[in-house]
Design a protein around this motif. Sequence first.
Motif, short mmCIF file in Angstrom:
data_model
loop_
_atom_site.label_atom_id
_atom_site.label_comp_id
_atom_site.label_asym_id
_atom_site.label_seq_id
_atom_site.Cartn_x
_atom_site.Cartn_y
_atom_site.Cartn_z
N ALA A 137 0.83 -1.21 0.00
CA ALA A 137 0.00 0.00 0.00
C ALA A 137 0.87 1.25 0.00
CB ALA A 137 -0.93 -0.01 1.20
N SER A 138 1.96 1.25 0.77
CA SER A 138 2.86 2.40 0.79
C SER A 138 3.51 2.62 -0.57
CB SER A 138 3.93 2.18 1.86
OG SER A 138 4.89 3.22 1.85
N LEU A 139 3.97 1.51 -1.19
CA LEU A 139 4.58 1.64 -2.52
C LEU A 139 3.57 2.14 -3.53
CD1 LEU A 139 6.96 1.16 -4.41
CD2 LEU A 139 6.18 -1.21 -4.67
N ALA A 140 2.34 1.64 -3.46
CA ALA A 140 1.31 2.11 -4.40
C ALA A 140 1.00 3.59 -4.20
CB ALA A 140 0.06 1.25 -4.24
N SER A 141 0.99 4.02 -2.92
CA SER A 141 0.72 5.43 -2.65
C SER A 141 1.83 6.32 -3.19
CB SER A 141 0.56 5.62 -1.14
OG SER A 141 0.39 6.99 -0.83
N ASP A 142 3.10 5.92 -2.95
CA ASP A 142 4.22 6.72 -3.48
C ASP A 142 4.22 6.72 -5.00
OD1 ASP A 142 5.00 7.25 -0.92
OD2 ASP A 142 6.56 5.69 -0.83
N ALA A 143 3.92 5.55 -5.60
CA ALA A 143 3.89 5.48 -7.07
C ALA A 143 2.78 6.34 -7.63
CB ALA A 143 3.71 4.02 -7.51
N SER A 144 1.66 6.40 -6.92
CA SER A 144 0.57 7.25 -7.40
C SER A 144 0.96 8.73 -7.34
CB SER A 144 -0.68 6.99 -6.54
OG SER A 144 -1.73 7.86 -6.91
N LEU A 145 1.64 9.12 -6.26
CA LEU A 145 2.08 10.51 -6.16
C LEU A 145 3.12 10.84 -7.24
CD1 LEU A 145 2.41 10.84 -2.29
CD2 LEU A 145 0.61 11.79 -3.76
N ALA A 146 4.05 9.90 -7.47
CA ALA A 146 5.05 10.14 -8.52
C ALA A 146 4.39 10.20 -9.89
CB ALA A 146 6.10 9.04 -8.48
N SER A 147 3.42 9.35 -10.15
CA SER A 147 2.72 9.39 -11.44
C SER A 147 1.97 10.71 -11.61
CB SER A 147 1.73 8.21 -11.53
OG SER A 147 2.42 6.98 -11.50
#
Length: 465
Positions: free
Chosen positions: A39-49
């Motif tokens: 979930a943390s990786l998905a959240s960071d990836a969403s912010l980077a995207s």
Amino acid sequence: MNVFRRLSIRARITLGSLVVGAVVLCGVAVVLHVQIERASLASDASLASGDAAPFVSDLLHNPDEPPDRPAEGVLVGIRSASGRWVVDSLPADVRSVLPTDVPEGGVTLRTEAGHRVMTVVGTPVVNDDGAFVVWAAHDGRAGEETVARVDRSLAVGTVLALLAFGAAAWLLSTLALRPVGRMRRTAEDLSAGRTSGHLPVGTSDDELAALARTLNAFIDRQRENAERERRMVSDASHELRTPLAALTARLELAHRSAGDADALARELQAAEDDAARLVALANTMLELSRLDEAEPAPPTAAADLVTELMGSIDRARAAHGAGDRDIDFSVAVDAPDERYGVEPAAFARVVDNLVANAVAAGDARGVVRVQLEQDATRRLVLRVVDDGHGIPEGFLPKAFERFARADSSRRTAPSGNGTGSGLGLALVRGIAERAGGTASLRNGEERGAVATVVLPRTDAAPRRA
């Protein structure tokens, strides 16, 4: 394994609960860690995207214009297929770990550059000017710290939960085993003779209560056996004392009559009779003890049992104690080949004892009737009827007990056949039950007593446990 076996049941239950709890809780903790990390990786990836999206749109829709510069704090880099950076606000340590080619699809990377953890998203873009890749990075330290805090919480929670599991298992096992402790203490008191009661039975109808009831039944049986053996030893001592005393007196008289041949012969004859009584008593007791341990006897044909019956009748008629009494018998055996679980000698012993009792109980010049027949189910029924005064009603329930004897209304049976000592009927019942049958005694309708032995066929006779 040997150490585990030396542990108490309470310790085993507690240790087992801890092991099971540890496995379950660790498994849950691992699953939660993986889910939170994802979930943390998905959240960071969403912010980077989200940071990369305007630049991807700009390259697609405005390929002739140079991309805008990233705002302060936005980490974005655009690199062409030739390796030239069109826009670059990425840290040098992050840029150095990125792939040099243009990926075919979107890429998400978690990189560690120096003391920083970064989540980098790469998005390929193809326009009229060529192929580009937009890299956007987001600081992942917040997510990492969140995962770390959750891991610490999971570790502490797991330890606390294991302590709770262990304490609960120890408490529950202590409460569950408390009846066992009470039973053990009571058993020690019973063994030491400090009490004569039973093991305590708990109020709950559970396995321990069932165990206590089973053990109490076992204790009752052991007490009954011990009491029966004590009575038997006492009665046997009493029975042996009388003929031994008589035999001693006879021998003393014989010694004093050494000069009188006729008196010496009489005393020696009396001594022989007393010795014969002792031998008969000892043989009967030996037969009873063997019946308690013997396996079911081999089957015998009804015709052979009829032969033994006739032999017993002949012996009874020839016996000195029969006197003028008539011994009548009848046989109604329609299936002589039918087999019964009793040996011929044992069946003859049954007839001898019952006929001797009937002869002893009857009147002078009376009649003893013996009947042997097969009933409708091919059971063999032996019935002996005398014409005496009957048996006291209070004695009937214990007539087949060892060393049990009625009052003087039943005269003493002749010696030499095992009766008169209170063992004859006990032997009859033992032989009948060994064959899967029954033995009973009742008073006649008008007078006398009726002894009945019923033997089932071998294919219907139950085996003894």
